[in-house]
Design a protein around this motif. Structure first.
Motif, PDB file in Angstrom:
ATOM      1  N   VAL A 313       0.866  -1.178   0.000  1.00  0.00           N
ATOM      2  CA  VAL A 313       0.000   0.000   0.000  1.00  0.00           C
ATOM      3  C   VAL A 313       0.904   1.230   0.000  1.00  0.00           C
ATOM      4  O   VAL A 313       1.721   1.410   0.906  1.00  0.00           O
ATOM      5  N   VAL A 314       0.767   2.067  -1.022  1.00  0.00           N
ATOM      6  CA  VAL A 314       1.653   3.216  -1.210  1.00  0.00           C
ATOM      7  C   VAL A 314       0.849   4.501  -1.059  1.00  0.00           C
ATOM      8  O   VAL A 314      -0.297   4.590  -1.496  1.00  0.00           O
ATOM      9  N   PHE A 315       1.450   5.508  -0.438  1.00  0.00           N
ATOM     10  CA  PHE A 315       0.839   6.830  -0.350  1.00  0.00           C
ATOM     11  C   PHE A 315       1.931   7.875  -0.396  1.00  0.00           C
ATOM     12  O   PHE A 315       3.097   7.602  -0.103  1.00  0.00           O
ATOM     13  N   SER A 316       1.561   9.089  -0.777  1.00  0.00           N
ATOM     14  CA  SER A 316       2.533  10.158  -0.987  1.00  0.00           C
ATOM     15  C   SER A 316       2.136  11.403  -0.218  1.00  0.00           C
ATOM     16  O   SER A 316       1.066  11.972  -0.450  1.00  0.00           O
ATOM     17  N   SER A 317       3.008  11.844   0.694  1.00  0.00           N
ATOM     18  CA  SER A 317       2.749  13.098   1.401  1.00  0.00           C
ATOM     19  C   SER A 317       2.756  14.272   0.412  1.00  0.00           C
ATOM     20  O   SER A 317       2.040  15.258   0.608  1.00  0.00           O
ATOM     21  N   TYR A 318       3.532  14.164  -0.646  1.00  0.00           N
ATOM     22  CA  TYR A 318       3.556  15.222  -1.668  1.00  0.00           C
ATOM     23  C   TYR A 318       2.157  15.441  -2.234  1.00  0.00           C
ATOM     24  O   TYR A 318       1.695  16.586  -2.360  1.00  0.00           O
ATOM     25  N   LEU A 319       1.460  14.366  -2.572  1.00  0.00           N
ATOM     26  CA  LEU A 319       0.117  14.492  -3.133  1.00  0.00           C
ATOM     27  C   LEU A 319      -0.895  14.890  -2.060  1.00  0.00           C
ATOM     28  O   LEU A 319      -1.783  15.712  -2.313  1.00  0.00           O
ATOM     29  N   LEU A 320      -0.786  14.306  -0.876  1.00  0.00           N
ATOM     30  CA  LEU A 320      -1.717  14.662   0.199  1.00  0.00           C
ATOM     31  C   LEU A 320      -1.619  16.146   0.537  1.00  0.00           C
ATOM     32  O   LEU A 320      -2.631  16.804   0.805  1.00  0.00           O
ATOM     33  N   HIS A 321      -0.413  16.686   0.519  1.00  0.00           N
ATOM     34  CA  HIS A 321      -0.201  18.095   0.875  1.00  0.00           C
ATOM     35  C   HIS A 321      -0.653  19.060  -0.215  1.00  0.00           C
ATOM     36  O   HIS A 321      -0.724  20.260   0.021  1.00  0.00           O
ATOM     37  N   ARG A 322      -0.915  18.540  -1.401  1.00  0.00           N
ATOM     38  CA  ARG A 322      -1.333  19.390  -2.518  1.00  0.00           C
ATOM     39  C   ARG A 322      -2.766  19.073  -2.963  1.00  0.00           C
ATOM     40  O   ARG A 322      -3.149  19.368  -4.098  1.00  0.00           O
ATOM     41  N   ASP A 323      -3.523  18.495  -2.074  1.00  0.00           N
ATOM     42  CA  ASP A 323      -4.920  18.164  -2.365  1.00  0.00           C
ATOM     43  C   ASP A 323      -5.759  19.446  -2.298  1.00  0.00           C
ATOM     44  O   ASP A 323      -5.849  20.085  -1.244  1.00  0.00           O
ATOM     45  N   PRO A 324      -6.380  19.877  -3.414  1.00  0.00           N
ATOM     46  CA  PRO A 324      -7.143  21.129  -3.397  1.00  0.00           C
ATOM     47  C   PRO A 324      -8.343  21.112  -2.464  1.00  0.00           C
ATOM     48  O   PRO A 324      -8.836  22.174  -2.066  1.00  0.00           O
ATOM     49  N   GLU A 325      -8.839  19.924  -2.096  1.00  0.00           N
ATOM     50  CA  GLU A 325      -9.959  19.867  -1.157  1.00  0.00           C
ATOM     51  C   GLU A 325      -9.518  20.257   0.251  1.00  0.00           C
ATOM     52  O   GLU A 325     -10.331  20.717   1.056  1.00  0.00           O
ATOM     53  N   CYS A 326      -8.248  20.067   0.558  1.00  0.00           N
ATOM     54  CA  CYS A 326      -7.719  20.448   1.871  1.00  0.00           C
ATOM     55  C   CYS A 326      -7.000  21.796   1.832  1.00  0.00           C
ATOM     56  O   CYS A 326      -6.988  22.521   2.826  1.00  0.00           O
ATOM     57  N   TYR A 327      -6.392  22.108   0.685  1.00  0.00           N
ATOM     58  CA  TYR A 327      -5.578  23.315   0.556  1.00  0.00           C
ATOM     59  C   TYR A 327      -5.996  24.083  -0.693  1.00  0.00           C
ATOM     60  O   TYR A 327      -5.573  23.743  -1.801  1.00  0.00           O
ATOM     61  N   PRO A 328      -6.836  25.112  -0.546  1.00  0.00           N
ATOM     62  CA  PRO A 328      -7.211  25.921  -1.710  1.00  0.00           C
ATOM     63  C   PRO A 328      -5.963  26.492  -2.393  1.00  0.00           C
ATOM     64  O   PRO A 328      -5.016  26.908  -1.737  1.00  0.00           O
ATOM     65  N   ASP A 329      -5.995  26.505  -3.725  1.00  0.00           N
ATOM     66  CA  ASP A 329      -4.842  26.971  -4.508  1.00  0.00           C
ATOM     67  C   ASP A 329      -3.583  26.266  -3.998  1.00  0.00           C
ATOM     68  O   ASP A 329      -2.631  26.907  -3.532  1.00  0.00           O
ATOM     69  N   PRO A 330      -3.538  24.950  -4.088  1.00  0.00           N
ATOM     70  CA  PRO A 330      -2.549  24.160  -3.353  1.00  0.00           C
ATOM     71  C   PRO A 330      -1.100  24.378  -3.765  1.00  0.00           C
ATOM     72  O   PRO A 330      -0.193  24.135  -2.965  1.00  0.00           O
ATOM     73  N   HIS A 331      -0.858  24.846  -4.986  1.00  0.00           N
ATOM     74  CA  HIS A 331       0.525  25.010  -5.437  1.00  0.00           C
ATOM     75  C   HIS A 331       1.092  26.388  -5.089  1.00  0.00           C
ATOM     76  O   HIS A 331       2.268  26.653  -5.345  1.00  0.00           O
ATOM     77  N   ARG A 332       0.271  27.246  -4.500  1.00  0.00           N
ATOM     78  CA  ARG A 332       0.740  28.576  -4.109  1.00  0.00           C
ATOM     79  C   ARG A 332       1.396  28.520  -2.738  1.00  0.00           C
ATOM     80  O   ARG A 332       0.867  27.912  -1.813  1.00  0.00           O
ATOM     81  N   PHE A 333       2.549  29.176  -2.610  1.00  0.00           N
ATOM     82  CA  PHE A 333       3.242  29.230  -1.323  1.00  0.00           C
ATOM     83  C   PHE A 333       2.602  30.337  -0.487  1.00  0.00           C
ATOM     84  O   PHE A 333       2.700  31.515  -0.793  1.00  0.00           O
ATOM     85  N   ASP A 334       1.929  29.932   0.604  1.00  0.00           N
ATOM     86  CA  ASP A 334       1.189  30.887   1.423  1.00  0.00           C
ATOM     87  C   ASP A 334       1.268  30.500   2.891  1.00  0.00           C
ATOM     88  O   ASP A 334       0.447  29.732   3.392  1.00  0.00           O
ATOM     89  N   PRO A 335       2.245  31.025   3.638  1.00  0.00           N
ATOM     90  CA  PRO A 335       2.353  30.699   5.059  1.00  0.00           C
ATOM     91  C   PRO A 335       1.108  31.069   5.863  1.00  0.00           C
ATOM     92  O   PRO A 335       0.822  30.432   6.884  1.00  0.00           O
ATOM     93  N   ASP A 336       0.353  32.059   5.402  1.00  0.00           N
ATOM     94  CA  ASP A 336      -0.814  32.491   6.176  1.00  0.00           C
ATOM     95  C   ASP A 336      -1.985  31.518   6.094  1.00  0.00           C
ATOM     96  O   ASP A 336      -2.966  31.673   6.833  1.00  0.00           O
ATOM     97  N   ARG A 337      -1.882  30.521   5.226  1.00  0.00           N
ATOM     98  CA  ARG A 337      -2.946  29.501   5.246  1.00  0.00           C
ATOM     99  C   ARG A 337      -2.943  28.774   6.593  1.00  0.00           C
ATOM    100  O   ARG A 337      -3.933  28.167   6.986  1.00  0.00           O
ATOM    101  N   TRP A 338      -1.825  28.850   7.336  1.00  0.00           N
ATOM    102  CA  TRP A 338      -1.718  28.177   8.617  1.00  0.00           C
ATOM    103  C   TRP A 338      -2.271  29.004   9.774  1.00  0.00           C
ATOM    104  O   TRP A 338      -2.218  28.572  10.928  1.00  0.00           O
ATOM    105  N   LEU A 339      -2.817  30.181   9.464  1.00  0.00           N
ATOM    106  CA  LEU A 339      -3.531  30.942  10.486  1.00  0.00           C
ATOM    107  C   LEU A 339      -4.882  30.301  10.780  1.00  0.00           C
ATOM    108  O   LEU A 339      -5.433  30.464  11.871  1.00  0.00           O
ATOM    109  N   ALA A 340      -5.423  29.579   9.810  1.00  0.00           N
ATOM    110  CA  ALA A 340      -6.679  28.853   9.998  1.00  0.00           C
ATOM    111  C   ALA A 340      -6.397  27.572  10.778  1.00  0.00           C
ATOM    112  O   ALA A 340      -5.248  27.169  10.930  1.00  0.00           O
ATOM    113  N   PRO A 341      -7.449  26.928  11.301  1.00  0.00           N
ATOM    114  CA  PRO A 341      -7.241  25.645  11.995  1.00  0.00           C
ATOM    115  C   PRO A 341      -6.448  24.686  11.130  1.00  0.00           C
ATOM    116  O   PRO A 341      -6.681  24.558   9.926  1.00  0.00           O
ATOM    117  N   GLN A 342      -5.506  24.004  11.745  1.00  0.00           N
ATOM    118  CA  GLN A 342      -4.583  23.164  11.002  1.00  0.00           C
ATOM    119  C   GLN A 342      -5.268  21.897  10.507  1.00  0.00           C
ATOM    120  O   GLN A 342      -5.948  21.218  11.268  1.00  0.00           O
TER     121      GLN A 342
END
Length: 411
Positions: A313-342
């Motif tokens: 069973v294989v999974f990728s943190s790279y893909l999980l971290h760039r999932d648009p359902e969890c991270y709007p505009d996922p490829h944009r570098f935005d430290p302030d997205r972490w002001l919201a609940p993690q």
């Protein structure tokens, strides 16, 4: 990978001739790593890593794995890591003070030197200064070779051919030989020296018999110190690249670091300051452990898919971290997205250090080390790009910049 797996929570794939199921759903990944972790053992990526060690934390024996995690914990807990900060700062200053204005610096190689010197100086205290320096340099050469080791595909097949990994083998032997000399000298060293290595060597059963030979202590130390340094060096390289590419981000970071040095962080206790948000975002977009593998130990059902025992069973943190359902505009570098609940509290949408009982034992060490390196480097130098060179992503042992050459200018 993104295009191949788009729209699929689970998809059977063949990786290097091995049948596997790729999981992209963060809830299902959390079930694998936490909720039903007893049903999953170490998979093919683990076996590829076992060329470093077959004992301690890389053992297939779960009881042994847990035992050596507990043995490392006293040297990696938060209160102990705080004690390492002065040593970390001295190491970084020593390396970056050798940089010269306008010269081209291989940032990734320099981050290897820094992280390896920190690892040796903190985890193996009490060595003669010359030995500490030489051990750090040899570990740095090993880390540099390990970072660039392919895991999958044709490149991995070429690297596995006889004689193809000569530089890696020589670097490992050079480091291990000197490490063995240090381990052999530990029983005659004064009490309180040797740190984690002494703890490994002194580990014994109820009858007082040593659990690890000197050779096995060396194997465990090579594994842990290499794993700790290749990941942090890769993350720090990406962090410095981002600062070069995004001046507004750099400006905010420098202000936050200056406030931290003055003791006025500008945020309430428990809040996430800009420096931490910046590092969290670097780790989101560039997780060093970018792909992982587990193997089912029994017949299970994952989602609606039955998996027989022995399924990879294989999974990728790279893909999980760039999932648009969890991270709007996922490829944009935005430290302030972490002001919201993690994200990541109830699923595995953010797992740069893994999660659950097999999560990274050195996570607290890594967070502190990243902040110290970032602070010292940016206080002394502004790094610009080496004109005409693009930076590509290399998904090998770690997710690292293919080649990162930068030019330092004094602040």
């Amino acid at each position: 990978m993104e295009s191949l797996l788009r729209g699929h929570r689970l998809r059977p794939l063949t990786v290097d001739g091995i049948d596997a199921v790729f999981v992209r759903d963060p809830l299902l990944v959390r079930r694998i790593l936490v909720g039903e972790s007893r049903n999953y053992g170490k998979g093919e990526l683990f076996r590829k890593a076992r060329n470093l060690s077959r004992v301690g934390m890389l053992s297939e024996d779960e009881a042994m794995h847990r035992h050596y995690r507990r043995l490392a914990n006293p040297f990696l807990r938060a209160s102990k890591v705080d004690e390492y900060v002065p040593v970390m700062r001295d190491v970084v200053r020593d390396v970056v003070s050798a940089w010269r204005t306008g010269d081209v610096v291989d940032v990734q190689a320099e981050m290897c030197r820094i992280t390896c010197a920190i690892s040796v100086s903190t985890l193996i205290p009490g060595l003669p200064p010359a030995t500490t320096r030489e051990l750090g340099e040899r570990l740095s050469r090993l880390a540099w070779e390990m970072i660039r080791k392919p895991l999958y595909g044709r490149a991995a097949a070429r690297a596995a051919r006889p004689g193809a990994s000569g530089q890696l083998k020589r670097a490992r032997t050079d480091f291990r030989d000197l490490l063995a000399e240090c381990v052999a000298a530990l029983p005659d060293a004064p009490d309180g020296t040797g740190g984690w290595l002494s703890a490994l060597l002194a580990d014994s059963d109820r009858q007082g018999n040593r659990l690890l030979t000197e050779e096995q202590v060396c194997e465990e130390a090579v594994m842990m110190m290499t794993a700790a340094t290749v990941t942090t060096a890769s993350v720090m390289s990406w962090a410095l690249h981002v600062l070069c590419e995004q001046p507004l981000v750099e400006e905010r970071l420098l202000k936050d670091l200056a406030a931290r040095r003055s003791g006025d962080s500008g945020h309430e206790r428990g809040d996430i300051g800009y420096t931490m948000r910046f590092l969290m975002e670097v780790l989101r977009l560039y997780p060093p452990v970018w792909i992982s593998c587990r193997k089912t130990l029994t017949d299970v059902t994952l989602g609606d898919l039955p998996l027989p025992a022995g399924t990879n069973v294989v999974f990728s943190s790279y893909l999980l971290h760039r999932d648009p359902e969890c991270y709007p505009d996922p490829h944009r570098f935005d430290p302030d997205r972490w002001l919201a609940p993690q994200p990541g509290k109830v699923d595995a949408s953010y797992i740069p250090f893994g999660i659950g009982s097999k999560g990274c034992v050195g996570e607290m060490f890594a967070w502190q080390e990243l902040q110290v390196i970032l602070d010292v480097v940016t206080e002394e130098w502004k790094l610009g790009s080496d004109s005409g060179r693009s930076v590509r992503t290399a998904p090998e042992t770690t997710l690292h910049p293919r080649r990162l050459l930068m030019v330092p200018q004094p602040r």
